[in-house]
Design an enzyme around this catalytic site. Structure first.
Site: not given
Ligand code: UDX
Length: 460
Positions: A123, A157-158, A160, A257, A265, A268
């Site tokens: 990124t 767009f992965l 974790e 989402f 948190g 990313c």
């Molecule tokens: C994110 C993007 O989804 C991914 O496409 C990008 O490449 C990297 O950043 P990631 O950070 O691994 O991925 O986790 P993600 O599943 O997106 O969740 C991020 C945060 O949002 C987590 O703290 C999760 O608890 C929170 N979250 C997610 C919510 O609070 N509510 C939701 O509905 C979804």
């Protein structure tokens, strides 16, 4: 194809392992010798479901090899593609630290001996691919043996915890390209990873770079949107879970989402929101909505933590607080920007005793807080030791817990930052349960609903 992947972090290892799965010949270049030694034995330095099996398979089939020296690898091999997957962490002002990226590109410019496609997958700020093209062209122009290098931006767009799935079955592949050669190579490379060829999107460099930030900002906006609504729901005795369904079934909105909670948190969203705001500043664009997404997220964490302190008042100083969930989300050991850190810091500031449990992330918290946080081996061991339980990550094993188990918490008090439970279920066990946007069960309302529930269960 023969491919070099520079950087054996979350992104580089997943990229290399998944491309190897399709039979490409991958050389993963990593400067940290210790990391390479561990990887050779299939030991991954972080928790990512399924990744170590992919790496072990790739090594066994000799589709994955490792190297510590990019220059030497470029001299020795004639790979068609070089992916840059190195880290671009946040600088204090929100800009991305590009040191590693420019170091890789300079080495490529000086040591690449044949035509190749150089792809940035990390990124990076808008304009990086164009700067990369210029840097490489300038370095090559100084050489006696000119070669032609194509450049592409191919953001990832992965998520974790589901990175393998997200790569192997990509919703879309974004390709910032400005040459026919780059187009052909990327179509051939990514065709097996998408349902339809038209999900491989071609656009100019800047559009591809901005798409990455736009995707994360959009996802974070949805979360801050539902979190802001959850605060109003609590105040107005509405149930955010119903509102979530009520809007999520609209095909233009979709259900994903929109889970309210203690806040987002991870490595990313916080980084990319800061970077997007910083980019806006550079282009004299206010980005007021994106700025607000971060402000709401900070407020969400703070108001959840405040509710714990407000409940107890000064008594909290003599309490022991239990924390279930340390990672920033389930199925990862990653604690970067995890809301649990804000909670732990607030409790430690007041010298309040903490007992914590997480299925994967305890070691990282132990390294950070040493003996300021006590840990238990199993989640149930924590419950009789604490006055109140705070849930910060919705691990499945927490959700599966029998509410009966909570009755041994001294104050029978639970603050659930991830809405893991049905409030009525817990209140039927005579537990005091706070969650996010569902505190609709005001005493008068829930006594009636409890009564109805009891009658219903009795007639079963
Ligand atoms: C994110 C993007 O989804 C991914 O496409 C990008 O490449 C990297 O950043 P990631 O950070 O691994 O991925 O986790 P993600 O599943 O997106 O969740 C991020 C945060 O949002 C987590 O703290 C999760 O608890 C929170 N979250 C997610 C919510 O609070 N509510 C939701 O509905 C979804």
């Amino acid at each position: 194809m023969k491919i070099i992947v520079v950087g054996a972090g979350y992104l580089g290892l997943v990229t290399g392992a998944c491309l190897a799965k399709k039979g490409h010949q991958i050389t993963i270049v990593e400067r940290d010798q210790k990391k390479i030694a561990a990887l050779q034995e299939g030991r991954i330095p972080f928790y990512e479901p399924g990744l170590n099996q992919y790496v072990i398979d790739g090594i066994k089939k000799n589709f994955i090899t490792f190297s510590q020296d990019l220059a030497q690898t470029l001299h020795k091999q004639n790979d068609e593609i070089i992916f840059s997957c190195v880290g671009t962490p946040s600088l204090p002002n929100g800009d991305a630290d590009m040191t590693a990226v420019w170091s890789v590109m300079t080495t490529i410019g000086k040591h690449l001996m044949h035509d190749a496609l150089v792809i940035n997958k990390s990124t990076v700020p808008i304009g990086t691919a164009r700067k990369t093209k210029k840097l490489l062209d300038d370095l090559i122009a100084k050489r006696t043996n000119p070669i032609s290098i194509n450049v592409a931006s191919n953001p990832e767009f992965l998520r974790e915890g589901s990175a393998i799935h997200d790569f192997m079955e990509s919703d879309r592949v974004v390709c910032g390209i400005e040459s026919e050669e780059a187009r052909e190579i990327l179509l051939k490379l990514y065709r097996p990873f998408v349902k339809k060829e038209e999900h491989i999107l071609e656009m100019n460099f800047e559009s591809a770079e901005l798409t990455k930030y736009a995707a994360n900002a959009m996802l974070a906006t949805r979360i801050s949107f539902i979190n802001e609504l959850s605060r109003l729901a609590d105040a107005a005795h509405a149930d955010i879970k119903h509102i979530q369904k009520g809007i999520g079934l609209d095909s233009r909105i979709g259900p994903d989402f929109l889970n309210p909670g203690v806040g987002y948190g991870g490595s990313c969203f916080p980084k990319d929101i800061d970077a997007l705001v910083a980019t806006g500043t550079a282009y004299k664009e206010e980005m007021s909505l994106v700025r607000q997404v971060k402000i709401i997220n900070e407020q969400q964490k703070q108001s959840f933590i405040d509710s714990i302190f407000n409940y107890y008042g000064d008594d909290i100083l003599h309490k022991t607080i239990g924390i279930w969930g340390l990672s920033f989300k389930p199925n990862t050991d990653d604690i970067r920007c995890a809301p649990s850190l804000d909670l732990i810091n607030a409790l430690i500031d007041e010298d309040i005793k903490i007992v914590a449990y997480d299925p994967a992330a305890m070691m990282h918290i132990k390294n950070l807080y040493k003996d300021k946080v006590k840990f238990v081996k199993h989640r149930q061991d924590l419950l009789p030791q604490v006055d109140a339980l705070v849930i910060m990550t919705e691990w499945q094993e927490f959700i599966d817990t029998n509410p009966e188990d909570f009755t041994c918490i001294k104050d029978r008090l639970i603050f659930d930052g991830r809405n893991c439970f049905d409030p009525i279920e817990l209140q039927m066990h005579n537990l005091t349960y706070f969650c996010v946007g569902r505190n609709v069960y005001s005493p008068k309302w829930h006594e009636k609903s409890i009564q109805k529930r009891v009658e219903y269960l009795e007639q079963l």
